[in-house]
Design a protein around this motif. Structure first.
Motif, PDB file in Angstrom:
ATOM      1  N   GLY A 207      -8.446  -1.162   3.266  1.00 43.47           N
ATOM      2  CA  GLY A 207      -9.769  -0.800   2.747  1.00 43.47           C
ATOM      3  C   GLY A 207     -10.823  -0.559   3.815  1.00 43.47           C
ATOM      4  N   ARG A 208     -10.461  -0.730   5.100  1.00 46.69           N
ATOM      5  CA  ARG A 208     -11.482  -0.539   6.152  1.00 46.69           C
ATOM      6  C   ARG A 208     -11.850   0.939   6.326  1.00 46.69           C
ATOM      7  NH1 ARG A 208     -11.576  -4.440  10.483  1.00 46.69           N
ATOM      8  NH2 ARG A 208     -12.785  -2.966  11.709  1.00 46.69           N
ATOM      9  N   LEU A 209     -10.852   1.815   6.304  1.00 46.35           N
ATOM     10  CA  LEU A 209     -11.121   3.235   6.556  1.00 46.35           C
ATOM     11  C   LEU A 209     -11.462   3.931   5.234  1.00 46.35           C
ATOM     12  CD1 LEU A 209      -8.266   3.939   9.137  1.00 46.35           C
ATOM     13  CD2 LEU A 209     -10.676   3.468   9.613  1.00 46.35           C
ATOM     14  N   CYS A 210     -12.479   4.758   5.284  1.00 45.45           N
ATOM     15  CA  CYS A 210     -13.014   5.384   4.061  1.00 45.45           C
ATOM     16  C   CYS A 210     -12.304   6.708   3.773  1.00 45.45           C
ATOM     17  CB  CYS A 210     -14.505   5.627   4.281  1.00 45.45           C
ATOM     18  SG  CYS A 210     -15.289   6.549   2.964  1.00 45.45           S
ATOM     19  N   ASN A 211     -11.778   6.837   2.561  1.00 41.85           N
ATOM     20  CA  ASN A 211     -11.161   8.102   2.130  1.00 41.85           C
ATOM     21  C   ASN A 211     -12.273   8.999   1.579  1.00 41.85           C
ATOM     22  OD1 ASN A 211     -11.594   6.275   0.052  1.00 41.85           O
ATOM     23  ND2 ASN A 211      -9.860   6.964  -1.159  1.00 41.85           N
ATOM     24  N   VAL A 212     -12.686   9.949   2.362  1.00 42.91           N
ATOM     25  CA  VAL A 212     -13.893  10.703   2.021  1.00 42.91           C
ATOM     26  C   VAL A 212     -13.651  11.648   0.834  1.00 42.91           C
ATOM     27  CG1 VAL A 212     -13.415  12.512   3.755  1.00 42.91           C
ATOM     28  CG2 VAL A 212     -15.759  12.139   2.975  1.00 42.91           C
TER      29      VAL A 212
ATOM     30  N   LEU B  28      -5.518  -5.836  -0.320  1.00 41.14           N
ATOM     31  CA  LEU B  28      -6.074  -5.079  -1.450  1.00 41.14           C
ATOM     32  C   LEU B  28      -5.051  -4.204  -2.156  1.00 41.14           C
ATOM     33  CD1 LEU B  28      -9.484  -3.862   0.060  1.00 41.14           C
ATOM     34  CD2 LEU B  28      -9.109  -5.721  -1.569  1.00 41.14           C
ATOM     35  N   TYR B  29      -3.951  -3.876  -1.444  1.00 38.56           N
ATOM     36  CA  TYR B  29      -3.004  -2.909  -2.012  1.00 38.56           C
ATOM     37  C   TYR B  29      -1.581  -3.396  -1.819  1.00 38.56           C
ATOM     38  CZ  TYR B  29      -7.246  -0.234  -1.302  1.00 38.56           C
ATOM     39  OH  TYR B  29      -8.553   0.160  -1.302  1.00 38.56           O
ATOM     40  N   VAL B  30      -0.748  -3.167  -2.817  1.00 38.94           N
ATOM     41  CA  VAL B  30       0.680  -3.455  -2.646  1.00 38.94           C
ATOM     42  C   VAL B  30       1.306  -2.280  -1.900  1.00 38.94           C
ATOM     43  CG1 VAL B  30       0.829  -4.880  -4.728  1.00 38.94           C
ATOM     44  CG2 VAL B  30       1.277  -2.434  -4.886  1.00 38.94           C
ATOM     45  N   PRO B  31       2.411  -2.549  -1.175  1.00 38.83           N
ATOM     46  CA  PRO B  31       3.045  -1.451  -0.442  1.00 38.83           C
ATOM     47  C   PRO B  31       3.516  -0.341  -1.383  1.00 38.83           C
ATOM     48  CG  PRO B  31       3.958  -3.579   0.199  1.00 38.83           C
ATOM     49  CD  PRO B  31       3.089  -3.829  -0.981  1.00 38.83           C
ATOM     50  N   THR B  32       3.432   0.885  -0.891  1.00 34.57           N
ATOM     51  CA  THR B  32       3.942   2.022  -1.660  1.00 34.57           C
ATOM     52  C   THR B  32       4.427   3.079  -0.678  1.00 34.57           C
ATOM     53  OG1 THR B  32       3.385   3.690  -3.334  1.00 34.57           O
ATOM     54  CG2 THR B  32       1.676   3.171  -1.773  1.00 34.57           C
TER      55      THR B  32
ATOM     56  N   LEU C 227      -6.031   4.537  -6.125  1.00 32.34           N
ATOM     57  CA  LEU C 227      -5.854   3.365  -5.264  1.00 32.34           C
ATOM     58  C   LEU C 227      -6.007   2.069  -6.053  1.00 32.34           C
ATOM     59  CD1 LEU C 227      -7.800   4.323  -2.012  1.00 32.34           C
ATOM     60  CD2 LEU C 227      -5.328   4.153  -2.317  1.00 32.34           C
ATOM     61  N   ALA C 228      -6.882   2.100  -7.054  1.00 36.12           N
ATOM     62  CA  ALA C 228      -7.124   0.875  -7.836  1.00 36.12           C
ATOM     63  C   ALA C 228      -5.841   0.437  -8.550  1.00 36.12           C
ATOM     64  CB  ALA C 228      -8.240   1.117  -8.856  1.00 36.12           C
ATOM     65  N   LEU C 229      -4.941   1.383  -8.824  1.00 38.30           N
ATOM     66  CA  LEU C 229      -3.691   1.041  -9.511  1.00 38.30           C
ATOM     67  C   LEU C 229      -2.732   0.287  -8.597  1.00 38.30           C
ATOM     68  CD1 LEU C 229      -3.147   4.473 -11.315  1.00 38.30           C
ATOM     69  CD2 LEU C 229      -4.280   2.429 -12.203  1.00 38.30           C
ATOM     70  N   LEU C 230      -3.042   0.258  -7.303  1.00 38.27           N
ATOM     71  CA  LEU C 230      -2.187  -0.462  -6.348  1.00 38.27           C
ATOM     72  C   LEU C 230      -2.707  -1.867  -6.061  1.00 38.27           C
ATOM     73  CD1 LEU C 230      -1.557   2.331  -3.686  1.00 38.27           C
ATOM     74  CD2 LEU C 230       0.036   1.542  -5.437  1.00 38.27           C
ATOM     75  N   HIS C 231      -3.784  -2.260  -6.758  1.00 41.53           N
ATOM     76  CA  HIS C 231      -4.330  -3.598  -6.513  1.00 41.53           C
ATOM     77  C   HIS C 231      -3.290  -4.643  -6.918  1.00 41.53           C
ATOM     78  CE1 HIS C 231      -6.952  -7.071  -6.693  1.00 41.53           C
ATOM     79  NE2 HIS C 231      -7.768  -6.383  -5.921  1.00 41.53           N
ATOM     80  N   PRO C 232      -3.079  -5.700  -6.115  1.00 40.87           N
ATOM     81  CA  PRO C 232      -2.018  -6.668  -6.434  1.00 40.87           C
ATOM     82  C   PRO C 232      -2.113  -7.225  -7.857  1.00 40.87           C
ATOM     83  CG  PRO C 232      -2.958  -7.139  -4.270  1.00 40.87           C
ATOM     84  CD  PRO C 232      -3.756  -6.007  -4.846  1.00 40.87           C
ATOM     85  N   LEU C 233      -3.314  -7.394  -8.387  1.00 47.13           N
ATOM     86  CA  LEU C 233      -3.435  -7.985  -9.721  1.00 47.13           C
ATOM     87  C   LEU C 233      -3.066  -7.004 -10.823  1.00 47.13           C
ATOM     88  CD1 LEU C 233      -6.699 -10.063  -9.300  1.00 47.13           C
ATOM     89  CD2 LEU C 233      -4.318 -10.824  -9.186  1.00 47.13           C
ATOM     90  N   LYS C 234      -2.988  -5.730 -10.487  1.00 44.03           N
ATOM     91  CA  LYS C 234      -2.654  -4.709 -11.496  1.00 44.03           C
ATOM     92  C   LYS C 234      -1.151  -4.562 -11.652  1.00 44.03           C
ATOM     93  CE  LYS C 234      -6.583  -2.385 -12.286  1.00 44.03           C
ATOM     94  NZ  LYS C 234      -7.172  -2.014 -13.455  1.00 44.03           N
ATOM     95  N   ILE C 235      -0.413  -5.057 -10.648  1.00 47.64           N
ATOM     96  CA  ILE C 235       1.029  -4.787 -10.648  1.00 47.64           C
ATOM     97  C   ILE C 235       1.774  -5.873 -11.425  1.00 47.64           C
ATOM     98  CG2 ILE C 235       3.045  -4.482  -9.135  1.00 47.64           C
ATOM     99  CD1 ILE C 235       1.128  -2.209  -8.728  1.00 47.64           C
TER     100      ILE C 235
END
Ligand SMILES: O=C(O)CCC(=O)C(=O)O
Ligand SMILES: [Fe+2]
Length: 317
Positions: A240-245, A285-289, A309-317
């Motif tokens: 989450g550090r680098l911004c996806n513009v 913030l994200y599970v591996p994909t 990206l929000a769909l990769l949040h650990p709590l969503k999986i």
């Protein structure tokens, strides 16, 4: 005033400028640009990609789009959206759009793929050489920028195999007419990969990037420079550090616009937040994909502006 600063003042007030030959001095500027905006202008890279090669490439691009449609159609998809997009045809980025046309290579880091593209389009020997050299130079720039980003973030890059990550290549033509002023050439999106290097049109603007307040900033043309965007894979990799513009292309004037986009997609195996950037204060913030699975998810959900990206949040999986 130094030339770079002068140009920045004239044309690029809001887009940070990074000088490739001035590291480590530029590290903090690179970090600020990559974390806050996810986008910067790159200058002083002509030792890798000479200005003459950039203009030769632009000439090849114009030529290729002028080929008959039956030749352009030979440039078939390798992965969804990697090949020819006819105006109003299937489009990886937008709803069908009569203003947008594209040709592409799935992996410009592979000589075989680039060679096949040239053969499909009957490129002449000098055109083939230009395309090959351009692909090699951009690949080298990806490696240099990727390493600088990793170093600035304190991430060890030795074992990432950055050199072997696939790189998609896409040339874009925008058929802008008086009637299309105000319409979108490409709808708002983030790039799904790690890094994008864009050689935008020398004269015709239209690209806009979104800043952290949600305002669009115009990216004015600046010949002989490149625009670098960070994409969704960079956000996952950096926890989450680098911004996806977020960005889009809008028709501002009735002139044909060309751009040459190269995308460093991501690792061939799974991408995951780098351990150096995960701790108690910065939970993962994200599970591996894999890039491929992520790209399919983006397409099937039609979440093209980074929302997937929000769909990769650990709590969503
Ligand atoms: O044509 C441009 O300036 C941008 C194109 C773009 O955003 C893309 O190909 O992903
Ligand atoms: Fe893009």
């Amino acid at each position: 005033m130094p030339e770079v600063e002068k140009m920045q003042n004239d044309a690029q007030c809001k887009i940070p400028v990074i000088e490739l030959l001035d590291f480590p001095n530029q590290s903090s500027k690179l970090m600020a640009a990559s974390e806050e905006l996810g986008c910067f202008r790159l200058v002083n890279f002509h030792d890798v990609l000479p200005a003459t090669l950039m203009s030769d490439m632009k000439a090849v691009v114009r030529y290729l789009f002028d080929l008959p449609a039956e030749i352009k159609r030979r440039n078939v998809d390798v992965i969804t959206g990697s090949g020819y997009v006819t105006p109003s045809g299937k489009n990886p980025l937008s709803e069908k759009n009569p203003l947008y046309e594209a040709l592409g290579v799935y992996d410009m880091a592979s000589c075989r793929d680039v060679d096949k593209f040239c053969t499909q389009l009957d490129a002449s020997p000098p055109q083939r050489e230009t395309i090959m050299k351009y692909a090699e130079a951009v690949h080298e720039l990806f490696i240099r920028i990727g390493k600088k980003l990793a170093k600035s973030l304190g991430v060890k890059m030795e074992n990432t195999g950055l050199e072997n990550w696939p790189c998609q290549f896409r040339i874009n033509k925008y058929h802008f007419t008086p009637n299309s002023v105000g319409s979108l050439g490409v709808q708002i999106h983030t790039d799904s990969g790690f890094l994008t290097i864009l050689q935008d049109d020398d004269e015709v603007g239209g690209l806009e990037v979104m800043d952290s307040s949600g305002e669009f900033i115009h990216v004015d043309p600046w010949p002989d420079t490149l625009l670098v965007n960070l994409g969704d894979m960079a956000t996952i990799w950096s926890n989450g550090r680098l911004c996806n513009v977020k960005h889009r292309v809008q028709c501002k004037e009735a002139k044909i616009r060309f751009s040459i986009a190269s995308f460093l997609l991501g690792p061939r195996e799974a991408v995951e937040p780098q351990p150096e950037l995960v701790d108690d204060d910065h939970p993962q913030l994200y599970v591996p994909t894999t890039y491929e699975d992520y790209r399919k998810m983006r397409m099937s959900t039609k979440l093209q502006a980074g929302e997937a990206l929000a769909l990769l949040h650990p709590l969503k999986i």
